[in-house]
Design a protein around this motif. Sequence first.
Motif, PDB file in Angstrom:
ATOM      1  N   TRP A   1     114.879  87.128  43.776  1.00 35.88           N
ATOM      2  CA  TRP A   1     114.134  87.014  45.029  1.00 35.88           C
ATOM      3  C   TRP A   1     115.043  86.522  46.153  1.00 35.88           C
ATOM      4  N   PRO A   2     114.640  86.692  47.406  1.00 29.89           N
ATOM      5  CA  PRO A   2     115.486  86.320  48.546  1.00 29.89           C
ATOM      6  C   PRO A   2     115.294  84.873  48.967  1.00 29.89           C
ATOM      7  N   ALA A   3     115.321  83.954  48.013  1.00 27.68           N
ATOM      8  CA  ALA A   3     115.135  82.537  48.326  1.00 27.68           C
ATOM      9  C   ALA A   3     116.376  81.966  49.006  1.00 27.68           C
ATOM     10  N   PRO A   4     116.200  80.900  49.799  1.00 33.98           N
ATOM     11  CA  PRO A   4     117.355  80.237  50.414  1.00 33.98           C
ATOM     12  C   PRO A   4     118.344  79.732  49.365  1.00 33.98           C
ATOM     13  N   ALA A   5     119.588  79.544  49.773  1.00 31.38           N
ATOM     14  CA  ALA A   5     120.654  79.171  48.835  1.00 31.38           C
ATOM     15  C   ALA A   5     120.445  77.795  48.221  1.00 31.38           C
ATOM     16  N   ASN A   6     119.654  76.940  48.862  1.00 31.60           N
ATOM     17  CA  ASN A   6     119.459  75.584  48.335  1.00 31.60           C
ATOM     18  C   ASN A   6     118.316  75.503  47.324  1.00 31.60           C
ATOM     19  N   ILE A   7     117.710  76.636  46.989  1.00 31.51           N
ATOM     20  CA  ILE A   7     116.585  76.651  46.055  1.00 31.51           C
ATOM     21  C   ILE A   7     117.052  77.133  44.681  1.00 31.51           C
ATOM     22  N   VAL A   8     116.703  76.366  43.642  1.00 34.60           N
ATOM     23  CA  VAL A   8     116.969  76.758  42.261  1.00 34.60           C
ATOM     24  C   VAL A   8     115.632  76.951  41.560  1.00 34.60           C
TER      25      VAL A   8
ATOM     26  N   ASP B   1     122.226  72.304  37.647  1.00 38.35           N
ATOM     27  CA  ASP B   1     123.046  71.752  38.722  1.00 38.35           C
ATOM     28  C   ASP B   1     122.184  71.104  39.805  1.00 38.35           C
ATOM     29  N   GLY B   2     122.451  69.829  40.069  1.00 40.71           N
ATOM     30  CA  GLY B   2     121.756  69.121  41.135  1.00 40.71           C
ATOM     31  C   GLY B   2     120.379  68.620  40.779  1.00 40.71           C
ATOM     32  N   LEU B   3     119.962  68.807  39.530  1.00 42.78           N
ATOM     33  CA  LEU B   3     118.629  68.360  39.110  1.00 42.78           C
ATOM     34  C   LEU B   3     118.705  66.931  38.591  1.00 42.78           C
ATOM     35  N   GLN B   4     117.890  66.048  39.175  1.00 44.56           N
ATOM     36  CA  GLN B   4     117.884  64.643  38.790  1.00 44.56           C
ATOM     37  C   GLN B   4     116.677  64.264  37.940  1.00 44.56           C
ATOM     38  N   SER B   5     115.534  64.856  38.227  1.00 46.93           N
ATOM     39  CA  SER B   5     114.322  64.553  37.461  1.00 46.93           C
ATOM     40  C   SER B   5     113.295  65.670  37.647  1.00 46.93           C
ATOM     41  N   ILE B   6     112.295  65.664  36.773  1.00 42.76           N
ATOM     42  CA  ILE B   6     111.257  66.689  36.769  1.00 42.76           C
ATOM     43  C   ILE B   6     109.897  66.016  36.870  1.00 42.76           C
ATOM     44  N   VAL B   7     109.020  66.581  37.674  1.00 35.51           N
ATOM     45  CA  VAL B   7     107.635  66.112  37.744  1.00 35.51           C
ATOM     46  C   VAL B   7     106.876  66.721  36.565  1.00 35.51           C
ATOM     47  N   TRP B   8     106.606  65.894  35.558  1.00 34.76           N
ATOM     48  CA  TRP B   8     105.870  66.374  34.383  1.00 34.76           C
ATOM     49  C   TRP B   8     104.383  66.165  34.600  1.00 34.76           C
TER      50      TRP B   8
ATOM     51  N   SER C   1     102.226  70.986  41.486  1.00 32.67           N
ATOM     52  CA  SER C   1     102.911  69.918  42.204  1.00 32.67           C
ATOM     53  C   SER C   1     103.728  70.533  43.324  1.00 32.67           C
ATOM     54  N   ILE C   2     103.984  69.719  44.346  1.00 29.11           N
ATOM     55  CA  ILE C   2     104.736  70.162  45.515  1.00 29.11           C
ATOM     56  C   ILE C   2     105.629  69.024  45.971  1.00 29.11           C
ATOM     57  N   THR C   3     106.821  69.346  46.459  1.00 27.32           N
ATOM     58  CA  THR C   3     107.730  68.304  46.928  1.00 27.32           C
ATOM     59  C   THR C   3     108.687  68.846  47.974  1.00 27.32           C
ATOM     60  N   ALA C   4     109.186  67.927  48.801  1.00 31.22           N
ATOM     61  CA  ALA C   4     110.263  68.225  49.737  1.00 31.22           C
ATOM     62  C   ALA C   4     111.502  67.423  49.370  1.00 31.22           C
ATOM     63  N   GLN C   5     111.455  66.730  48.231  1.00 25.59           N
ATOM     64  CA  GLN C   5     112.544  65.861  47.785  1.00 25.59           C
ATOM     65  C   GLN C   5     113.600  66.659  47.037  1.00 25.59           C
ATOM     66  N   SER C   6     114.843  66.574  47.460  1.00 25.31           N
ATOM     67  CA  SER C   6     115.905  67.294  46.766  1.00 25.31           C
ATOM     68  C   SER C   6     116.184  66.645  45.416  1.00 25.31           C
ATOM     69  N   GLY C   7     116.563  67.471  44.439  1.00 26.24           N
ATOM     70  CA  GLY C   7     116.871  66.992  43.099  1.00 26.24           C
ATOM     71  C   GLY C   7     115.673  66.719  42.240  1.00 26.24           C
ATOM     72  N   LEU C   8     114.468  66.913  42.765  1.00 33.55           N
ATOM     73  CA  LEU C   8     113.234  66.669  42.037  1.00 33.55           C
ATOM     74  C   LEU C   8     112.545  68.009  41.786  1.00 33.55           C
ATOM     75  N   ALA C   9     112.388  68.381  40.527  1.00 35.54           N
ATOM     76  CA  ALA C   9     111.819  69.689  40.197  1.00 35.54           C
ATOM     77  C   ALA C   9     110.324  69.607  39.980  1.00 35.54           C
ATOM     78  N   CYS C  10     109.614  70.589  40.503  1.00 33.15           N
ATOM     79  CA  CYS C  10     108.227  70.832  40.140  1.00 33.15           C
ATOM     80  C   CYS C  10     108.253  71.753  38.929  1.00 33.15           C
TER      81      CYS C  10
END
Length: 258
Positions: free
Chosen positions: A11-18, A66-73, A98-107
């Motif tokens: 998909w054409p997601a921005p480069a900062n999205i994993v 890469d760049g992942l610090q924690s996950i919202v379980w 779940s939704i977030t704007a925090q970098s390194g935090l995965a939904c």
Amino acid sequence: MIIDDFIKPDWPAPANIVALATTRLAPAGLVGASGGAYASFNLGDHVDDDAASVQQNRAGLLDVCDGLQSIVWLQQVHGVDVHCASGASPAPIIADASITAQSGLACGIMTADCVPVLFCRLDGGQVAAAHAGWRGLCAGVLANTVKSFDCPPQELMAWIGPAISAVHFEVGAEVYQAFIDNFGAVSAEQITQAFTPSVQRAGHFYADLNALASAQLQKLGVAWVGSSNMCTFADANRFYSFRRDGQTGRQLSLIYIK
């Protein structure tokens, strides 16, 4: 597409999205700790797998992303609540998105047939993940997730991860009627097209959850909607499937801002 045993959106997601979906196979460089019915990379801690094995798998996932610090379980309950996350919680949050704007935090969303949907803003400022079993999908979990963003739907994209396909998902007439009565933004004609009558069992249908989710997202105005088009039931080597196996593990679809 499949990269290092992860399923990743094309998909054409921005480069900062994993964004990615795990499988039952351990990612490259890791050895899955789970055995038996849960072999090998089970990430669900509520399915009677060995707790230490699940934690080892979860820790390994953090290490290879890469760049992942924690996950919202989440403790998913087939509902419509959306958790706005600013950090990880020591205990699972009762919600189905779940939704977030925090970098390194995965939904993240755990599945073994239900539909996982990953969202991001076109500018990369927010991400979300939603769990859409038929009950939550029909009740509006995707619509609630879209409304939770700080932007209109026209500034969002969404990707539907691996889930059970219609040919393997037989349901009763009450499921069809529930969608006809309650499924917001989607026409009765589109709903009917997603339910194929069973020729073996009167009053039963094969339900295309992928098509229903896609139709609603498009009707809501989401700018880009895509799908992995992978079936969890059909591919026993790659995916856990509750409807196929009963006792089984869970894969995870996750998205984060790097």
